[in-house]
Design an enzyme around this catalytic site. Structure first.
Site, PDB file in Angstrom:
ATOM      1  NE  ARG A 152      -3.190  -2.227   2.831  1.00 54.79           N
ATOM      2  CZ  ARG A 152      -2.951  -3.457   3.449  1.00 54.79           C
ATOM      3  NH1 ARG A 152      -2.624  -3.229   4.387  1.00 54.79           N
ATOM      4  NH2 ARG A 152      -4.110  -4.087   3.500  1.00 54.79           N
ATOM      5  CE  LYS A 157      -6.222  -1.073   5.070  1.00 49.88           C
ATOM      6  NZ  LYS A 157      -7.379  -1.291   4.641  1.00 49.88           N
ATOM      7  CG  HIS A 171      -4.696   0.273  -3.797  1.00 51.72           C
ATOM      8  ND1 HIS A 171      -4.228   0.312  -2.960  1.00 51.72           N
ATOM      9  CD2 HIS A 171      -6.046  -0.355  -4.290  1.00 51.72           C
ATOM     10  CE1 HIS A 171      -4.962  -0.268  -1.810  1.00 51.72           C
ATOM     11  NE2 HIS A 171      -5.706  -1.282  -2.666  1.00 51.72           N
ATOM     12  NE  ARG A 174      -3.274  -3.665  -1.376  1.00 52.33           N
ATOM     13  CZ  ARG A 174      -2.320  -4.607  -0.671  1.00 52.33           C
ATOM     14  NH1 ARG A 174      -1.494  -4.830  -0.145  1.00 52.33           N
ATOM     15  NH2 ARG A 174      -3.418  -5.140   0.908  1.00 52.33           N
ATOM     16  CG  HIS A 198      -5.962  -9.191   1.727  1.00 54.44           C
ATOM     17  ND1 HIS A 198      -6.614  -9.019   0.308  1.00 54.44           N
ATOM     18  CD2 HIS A 198      -6.091  -7.165   1.624  1.00 54.44           C
ATOM     19  CE1 HIS A 198      -6.158  -8.160  -0.202  1.00 54.44           C
ATOM     20  NE2 HIS A 198      -5.822  -7.408   0.368  1.00 54.44           N
ATOM     21  CE1 TYR A 205      -6.714  -7.020  -6.775  1.00 54.67           C
ATOM     22  CE2 TYR A 205      -6.521  -7.998  -4.562  1.00 54.67           C
ATOM     23  CZ  TYR A 205      -6.473  -7.157  -5.248  1.00 54.67           C
ATOM     24  OH  TYR A 205      -6.108  -5.913  -4.333  1.00 54.67           O
TER      25      TYR A 205
END
Length: 294
Positions: free
Chosen positions: A147, A171, A240, A243, A266, A275
């Protein structure tokens, strides 16, 4: 006065809905009434059941209505039946518990592998500090799937040249470790050597401006958009997208879904699964193009 007229009057007189909103409700109810009358002329508002409503939704899907459009019409029907049930105009609410279609999420956009090859192998080959830094940014984003916030948060000690891996703070301050290959190793070493030769800095940031300050996410976005514009016509040309490109390339080359999930950081596998839809769409295009009877 019909049931639908009573409902529309209620919306206008008691709920103070605008004439346009009332008209839209009326149009939605008329569309449903027209549908169930074509099924069986003996069906009435009082005898409609859940199967009729589901058939209506399926009919709209077959005609290409979006999930948003179908859910809006279903919402009008729910409001109508709640009103009719409260006023004892019907004995049951057939719309209760009916779940509308889920809105489809747009598939992630990604840069094609040959476009990234052209950018990294042919275009980003300059030796000025900014060009070397730009190449490093693209390699980090495309080969590690970072990210943009993770990218600018990298410090010098985030890079482990002994084990060829990056320590990334994602995150919710969750750290993950991403392995890297010889291309990224070489790019990072060349960039850091050039940076230390040219810039006097007191920051530990990996990516720095010519003034020795940590790069911002905005500055990275500008760099990425500028160089992606040279190789792709995608409307969205952001970090992004790189990514997304990383994840798509990994899956196209038979990486396991669980592995890609871990590399991306994730929390849920369902987030990564989007994806697989992207790669499947690509597979369908290849099939249609290549198969003689497709």
């Amino acid at each position: 006065m019909t049931i639908t007229e009573a409902f529309l009057n209620y919306l206008e007189a008691e709920r103070n809905y605008s004439p346009l909103t009332v008209k839209n409700y009326g149009d939605d109810l008329l569309a449903f009434e027209t549908f169930f009358k074509t099924l069986d002329n003996h069906i009435t508002w009082e005898t409609v059941d859940a199967d009729v409503i589901r058939d209506w939704m399926e009919s709209m899907m077959d005609k290409g209505h979006t999930a948003t459009s179908i859910n809006r019409r279903l919402s009008a029907l729910r409001s109508f039946y709640r009103f009719a049930l409260r006023r004892h105009l019907v004995e049951k609410d057939p719309a209760h518990g009916i779940i509308g279609p889920k809105k489809s999420k747009p598939l992630p956009q990604f840069v094609k592998e040959q476009e990234m090859d052209k950018l990294l192998d042919d275009l980003l080959t300059g030796d000025s500090y900014k060009e070397v830094r730009a190449r490093t940014i693209f390699i980090l984003l495309y080969e590690a799937g970072l990210r943009v916030s993770e990218l600018v948060g990298l410090d010098n000690d985030s890079v482990d040249f002994v084990n060829n891996q990056l320590k990334v703070l994602g995150k919710r301050n969750k750290e993950r470790v991403i392995p890297f290959g010889e291309e990224m190793r070489t790019a990072l070493q060349q960039y850091m050597k050039r940076r230390d030769e040219e810039i006097q800095s007191s920051t530990h940031a990996l990516l720095q401006t010519p003034k020795g300050e940590r790069m911002t996410t905005g500055q990275v976005r500008v760099e990425v958009k500028k160089y992606l514009s040279l190789v792709t016509t995608l409307k969205k040309r952001s970090p992004h997208v790189l990514r997304h490109s990383f994840a798509t390339a990994m899956l196209n080359h038979e990486a396991g879904l669980e592995s890609v999930k871990k590399l991306l950081g994730h929390q849920s596998l369902s987030t990564t699964e989007i994806y697989t839809h992207t790669t499947f769409e690509q597979l369908k295009k290849v099939y249609r193009k290549a198969h003689p009877r497709a």
